[in-house]
Design an enzyme around this catalytic site. Sequence first.
Site, short mmCIF file in Angstrom:
data_model
loop_
_atom_site.label_atom_id
_atom_site.label_comp_id
_atom_site.label_asym_id
_atom_site.label_seq_id
_atom_site.Cartn_x
_atom_site.Cartn_y
_atom_site.Cartn_z
N ARG A 174 0.83 -1.22 0.00
CA ARG A 174 0.00 0.00 0.00
C ARG A 174 0.86 1.27 0.00
NH1 ARG A 174 -2.99 -3.58 -0.63
NH2 ARG A 174 -5.13 -3.80 0.09
N SER A 250 -10.27 -0.36 3.43
CA SER A 250 -9.57 -0.57 4.71
C SER A 250 -9.09 0.77 5.23
CB SER A 250 -8.35 -1.47 4.50
OG SER A 250 -8.74 -2.71 4.00
N GLU A 346 -4.61 4.14 6.40
CA GLU A 346 -4.28 3.82 5.01
C GLU A 346 -4.62 4.98 4.08
OE1 GLU A 346 -3.82 2.58 1.58
OE2 GLU A 346 -5.84 1.79 1.89
N1 EPU Z 1 -10.82 -10.41 10.56
C1 EPU Z 1 -11.56 -10.47 11.70
N2 EPU Z 1 -12.57 -9.56 11.87
C2 EPU Z 1 -12.85 -8.61 10.95
C3 EPU Z 1 -12.09 -8.54 9.78
C4 EPU Z 1 -11.06 -9.46 9.60
O1 EPU Z 1 -11.34 -11.32 12.56
O2 EPU Z 1 -13.76 -7.82 11.18
C5 EPU Z 1 -9.74 -11.40 10.36
C6 EPU Z 1 -10.27 -12.68 9.74
O3 EPU Z 1 -9.57 -13.76 10.26
C7 EPU Z 1 -9.90 -12.54 8.28
C8 EPU Z 1 -8.60 -11.76 8.37
O4 EPU Z 1 -8.78 -10.90 9.50
O5 EPU Z 1 -9.72 -13.78 7.69
C9 EPU Z 1 -8.29 -10.96 7.14
O6 EPU Z 1 -9.44 -10.21 6.75
P1 EPU Z 1 -9.77 -10.00 5.19
O7 EPU Z 1 -9.63 -11.27 4.49
O8 EPU Z 1 -11.08 -9.29 5.09
O9 EPU Z 1 -8.59 -9.08 4.70
P2 EPU Z 1 -7.87 -7.81 5.36
O10 EPU Z 1 -6.47 -8.20 5.70
O11 EPU Z 1 -8.70 -7.27 6.46
C10 EPU Z 1 -6.86 -6.94 3.14
C11 EPU Z 1 -6.79 -5.63 2.41
C12 EPU Z 1 -8.09 -5.37 1.65
C13 EPU Z 1 -8.30 -6.51 0.67
C14 EPU Z 1 -8.37 -7.82 1.45
C15 EPU Z 1 -8.47 -9.01 0.55
C16 EPU Z 1 -5.32 -4.18 3.67
C17 EPU Z 1 -5.21 -2.99 4.58
N3 EPU Z 1 -6.55 -4.55 3.34
O12 EPU Z 1 -7.86 -6.80 4.14
O13 EPU Z 1 -7.89 -4.17 0.90
O14 EPU Z 1 -9.50 -6.34 -0.07
O15 EPU Z 1 -7.16 -7.99 2.25
O16 EPU Z 1 -7.27 -9.24 -0.10
O17 EPU Z 1 -4.31 -4.73 3.28
C18 EPU Z 1 -8.16 -1.81 0.97
O18 EPU Z 1 -6.95 -1.72 0.94
O19 EPU Z 1 -8.91 -0.78 1.01
C19 EPU Z 1 -8.79 -3.13 1.01
C20 EPU Z 1 -10.10 -3.31 1.16
#
Ligand code: EPU
Length: 352
Positions: A174, A250, A346
């Site tokens: 990012r 995010s 972010e």
């Molecule tokens: N989780 C929770 N509770 C929540 C959210 C997440 O426990 O409310 C845990 C879960 O175990 C889940 C893990 O965190 O499996 C990861 O969550 P998720 O798969 O939704 O991905 P993320 O790491 O929260 C990142 C990116 C997103 C992108 C997704 C999918 C960043 C900051 N965010 O989110 O990017 O869509 O992975 O690849 O790296 C963005 O940058 O705006 C964005 C949406």
Amino acid sequence: MSSMPPNLASPALVPAPVSLREHNTLGLAARAAHCVTIGDPAQLPALTRLAARYDRRLVLGGGSNVVLPPEVPGLVIRVALPGLRLVQAREDAWIVEAGAGHGWHDLVQACVQNGWGGLENLALIPGQVGAAPVQNIGAYGLELAERFVQLQAWDIEQGRRVTFEAADCGFAYRDSVFKHARPGRWLILSVRLALPRPWRPLLRYPDLLEHPDLAGRDPAALSPGRIFQAVCQVRQAKLPDPRVLGNAGSFFKNPVVDAATHARLRTAFPQLVSYAQPDGRYKLAAGWLIDSCGWKGRSLGPAGVHDRQALVLVNRGGAGAHDILALAAAIQREVQARYGVALEPEPVVVSG
Ligand code: EPU
């Protein structure tokens, strides 16, 4: 990097007051007293002359990664440069170029429809093509940097066109050089991408591996269109549509910690969600950190935490930048107190 001399003959640009509420996906009430829209590269020399009269400038793409103050100071530059073309059909890749004002999702969809796979994991990311390299957008196991060839940018300060190759962009998680440059220095004009041939599905990410349409399938039987559909479904299930509920994706980066910190946290909190990095460090799921502090679905005034993804802050109606930032600060304090981990916002926070 290479540059070309400016074209000095170009029409004048007249700034006008504009409401930016429809031009930021958080839906914050924001107004620019001086705004211009660049829809034609012939306007660029005039932009440089105009910009010299302002000590602050802000380049605004789709507004999907910014927190805007009620009165945005200085000159706001909106980007509406169109265009999408296949530059070259190489044996190892389709080389595609899109104007900075093209919608990112529309580009992904057009490529999939043309049979040029390779961007489908990045479907439904809001914003414009020109903003994609700034924060090196990423999702479902793919980052823009992995498809990036080069971009054309206008150096607003010096009035010249510059080509940035991948190595010039400083891409990281990012992050890029554009996120650290003086605001209003660079206007990204177009982005060139390489979509690999033969196409291979990218199914590293659990949400896709486990998707009912994809799980257990022979990768040879999959298509870019199928992955595209699955990614759209996963995103629609978790992430709010900014047209319905204002948000900037995010709100925090997933923090990266060293192995010793990770080991200590894992012992204290066995449920911790983390991902080992190639350099031996660990990326922590910020969504889990926030969720486990009990923030999911909660609100502070008109700003809230999305009820299906704790990493997404939402505007429940009428929120201003101060509401979103107060909520973000409360979350940061609690995560810091409980886990000793600093959450870094972010989106770009523009001061008033
Ligand atoms: N989780 C929770 N509770 C929540 C959210 C997440 O426990 O409310 C845990 C879960 O175990 C889940 C893990 O965190 O499996 C990861 O969550 P998720 O798969 O939704 O991905 P993320 O790491 O929260 C990142 C990116 C997103 C992108 C997704 C999918 C960043 C900051 N965010 O989110 O990017 O869509 O992975 O690849 O790296 C963005 O940058 O705006 C964005 C949406």
